[in-house]
Design an enzyme around this catalytic site. Structure first.
Site, PDB file in Angstrom:
ATOM      1  CD  GLU A  14     116.120  77.703 -60.163  1.00  0.00           C
ATOM      2  OE1 GLU A  14     114.905  77.446 -60.120  1.00  0.00           O
ATOM      3  OE2 GLU A  14     116.924  77.053 -60.872  1.00  0.00           O
ATOM      4  CB  SER A  73     123.375  69.283 -65.233  1.00  0.00           C
ATOM      5  OG  SER A  73     123.268  70.693 -65.428  1.00  0.00           O
ATOM      6  N   GLY A 119     115.606  69.002 -62.606  1.00  0.00           N
ATOM      7  CA  GLY A 119     114.901  70.151 -63.146  1.00  0.00           C
ATOM      8  C   GLY A 119     114.537  69.928 -64.598  1.00  0.00           C
ATOM      9  N   GLY A 120     115.359  70.441 -65.497  1.00  0.00           N
ATOM     10  CA  GLY A 120     115.074  70.400 -66.933  1.00  0.00           C
ATOM     11  C   GLY A 120     114.645  69.033 -67.454  1.00  0.00           C
ATOM     12  CG  HIS A 124     115.560  75.220 -55.901  1.00  0.00           C
ATOM     13  ND1 HIS A 124     116.122  76.155 -56.742  1.00  0.00           N
ATOM     14  CD2 HIS A 124     115.704  74.022 -56.520  1.00  0.00           C
ATOM     15  CE1 HIS A 124     116.577  75.546 -57.830  1.00  0.00           C
ATOM     16  NE2 HIS A 124     116.327  74.246 -57.715  1.00  0.00           N
ATOM     17  N   GLY A 156     120.992  73.592 -64.263  1.00  0.00           N
ATOM     18  CA  GLY A 156     120.579  74.129 -65.552  1.00  0.00           C
ATOM     19  C   GLY A 156     121.721  74.477 -66.483  1.00  0.00           C
ATOM     20  CD  GLU A 176     118.951  70.936 -56.620  1.00  0.00           C
ATOM     21  OE1 GLU A 176     118.627  70.285 -57.619  1.00  0.00           O
ATOM     22  OE2 GLU A 176     118.385  71.984 -56.297  1.00  0.00           O
ATOM     23  CG  ASN A 222     112.104  72.191 -59.022  1.00  0.00           C
ATOM     24  OD1 ASN A 222     110.995  72.717 -59.167  1.00  0.00           O
ATOM     25  ND2 ASN A 222     113.177  72.873 -58.634  1.00  0.00           N
ATOM     26  CD1 TRP A 223     108.065  68.824 -63.251  1.00  0.00           C
ATOM     27  CD2 TRP A 223     105.930  69.407 -63.613  1.00  0.00           C
ATOM     28  NE1 TRP A 223     107.365  67.671 -63.512  1.00  0.00           N
ATOM     29  CE2 TRP A 223     106.045  68.003 -63.745  1.00  0.00           C
ATOM     30  CE3 TRP A 223     104.664  69.989 -63.802  1.00  0.00           C
ATOM     31  CZ2 TRP A 223     104.953  67.186 -64.049  1.00  0.00           C
ATOM     32  CZ3 TRP A 223     103.582  69.181 -64.102  1.00  0.00           C
ATOM     33  CH2 TRP A 223     103.734  67.790 -64.229  1.00  0.00           C
ATOM     34  CE  LYS A 224     114.723  74.180 -61.574  1.00  0.00           C
ATOM     35  NZ  LYS A 224     116.102  74.559 -61.878  1.00  0.00           N
TER      36      LYS A 224
HETATM   37  P1  PGA Z   1     118.473  70.998 -63.529  1.00  0.00           P
HETATM   38  O1  PGA Z   1     117.833  71.649 -62.204  1.00  0.00           O
HETATM   39  O2  PGA Z   1     118.234  69.508 -63.442  1.00  0.00           O
HETATM   40  O3  PGA Z   1     117.767  71.633 -64.655  1.00  0.00           O
HETATM   41  O4  PGA Z   1     119.946  71.291 -63.484  1.00  0.00           O
HETATM   42  C1  PGA Z   1     117.937  71.016 -60.966  1.00  0.00           C
HETATM   43  C2  PGA Z   1     117.204  71.779 -59.922  1.00  0.00           C
HETATM   44  O5  PGA Z   1     117.166  73.022 -59.963  1.00  0.00           O
HETATM   45  O6  PGA Z   1     116.614  71.177 -58.996  1.00  0.00           O
END
Ligand code: PGA
Length: 257
Positions: free
Chosen positions: A96, A211, A232-233, A94, A172, A166, A9-11
């Protein structure tokens, strides 16, 4: 073991199309070597079409969200008709989007049903917040979110559904859930799926997200009810994401292509 689904997930990253294309190209190479894993990248919507030209076979594309309606007066939104043919997956619910864009359990349910109706595989994301965890509410939150996300589906079998667990506090932060805790929630999700559709429950990939790195991925993939990751990251670093794909390949016991 179910075929792992590992999604990046590149956001709202990276900041330029050139960087997006080189990231996608590097991940495509890594995905070719992890042929027993379903590799998905979810770039920003505006670049889906261009990234599709680089992710040419081993990498599937996903969107990060969508609207449930096909068309209409919904400023800034993307419809399932617009994604169909371009993306094969779509992340829905998600945390966010729940936090910053007001997504509700009910709305996520409508989106999941709409995605399936349009041939898109939903990655339905659920997870408890830190304060909910502290209050001992994790199980209740997961139960509510999973049932709401699936409320509009007639059947789970054949829907292509993926569920991502999640925990919000792990996203993050570098503070991943322990594999045992993640497995406990994944097994709770599997039990709900079994109750809703006994024949299909075992075909649904359940991802862990929050993470995930190349250092912890293999331990998550070794859990009986965890079949991949939503990353994500670490999905923005091709070497790290490639190592996570290799961990998925190792977990399923394959050598890769
Ligand atoms: P992260 O994000 O791997 O940076 O913790 C995961 C996500 O939001 O899907």
């Amino acid at each position: 073991m179910r075929r792992p689904v590992i999604a990046g997930n590149w956001k709202m990253n990276p900041p330029s199309l050139d960087e997006a294309l080189s990231l996608a190209a590097a991940i495509e190479v890594a995905a070719v070597a992890a042929s027993d894993v379903t590799t998905v990248i979810c770039p920003p919507t505006i670049w889906l079409a261009e990234v599709a030209r680089v992710a040419t076979g081993a990498t599937a594309l996903g969107a990060q969200t969508m609207h449930f309606e096909e068309r209409g007066a919904f400023t800034g939104e993307t419809s399932p008709l617009m994604l169909a043919g371009l993306a094969s997956f779509v992340i829905l619910g998600h945390s966010e989007r729940r936090q910053y864009d007001g997504e509700t359990d009910e709305g996520v349910g409508r989106k999941v049903a709409s995605a399936v109706a349009h041939g898109l595989r939903p990655i339905a994301a659920v997870g408890e917040r830190a304060e909910e965890r502290r209050a001992g509410e994790t199980e209740a939150v997961i139960d509510r979110q999973v049932r709401a996300a699936l409320a509009g589906l007639d059947r789970i079998g054949g829907s292509g559904l993926v569920v991502a667990y999640e925990p919000v506090w792990a996203i993050g932060t570098g503070d991943a859930a322990s594999p045992a805790d993640a497995q406990a929630v994944a097994s709770q999700i599997r039990a709900i799926l079994r109750e809703l559709d006994a024949d299909a429950a075992d075909e649904v990939p359940i991802q862990y997200g929050g993470s995930v790195t190349d250092a912890n991925a293999l331990e998550f993939f070794g859990q009986p009810d965890i079949d991949g990751a939503l990353v994500g990251g670490a999905s923005l670093k091709p070497e790290t994401f490639g190592a996570i794909l290799r961990a998925g390949q190792a977990a399923i016991g394959g050598d890769g292509a």
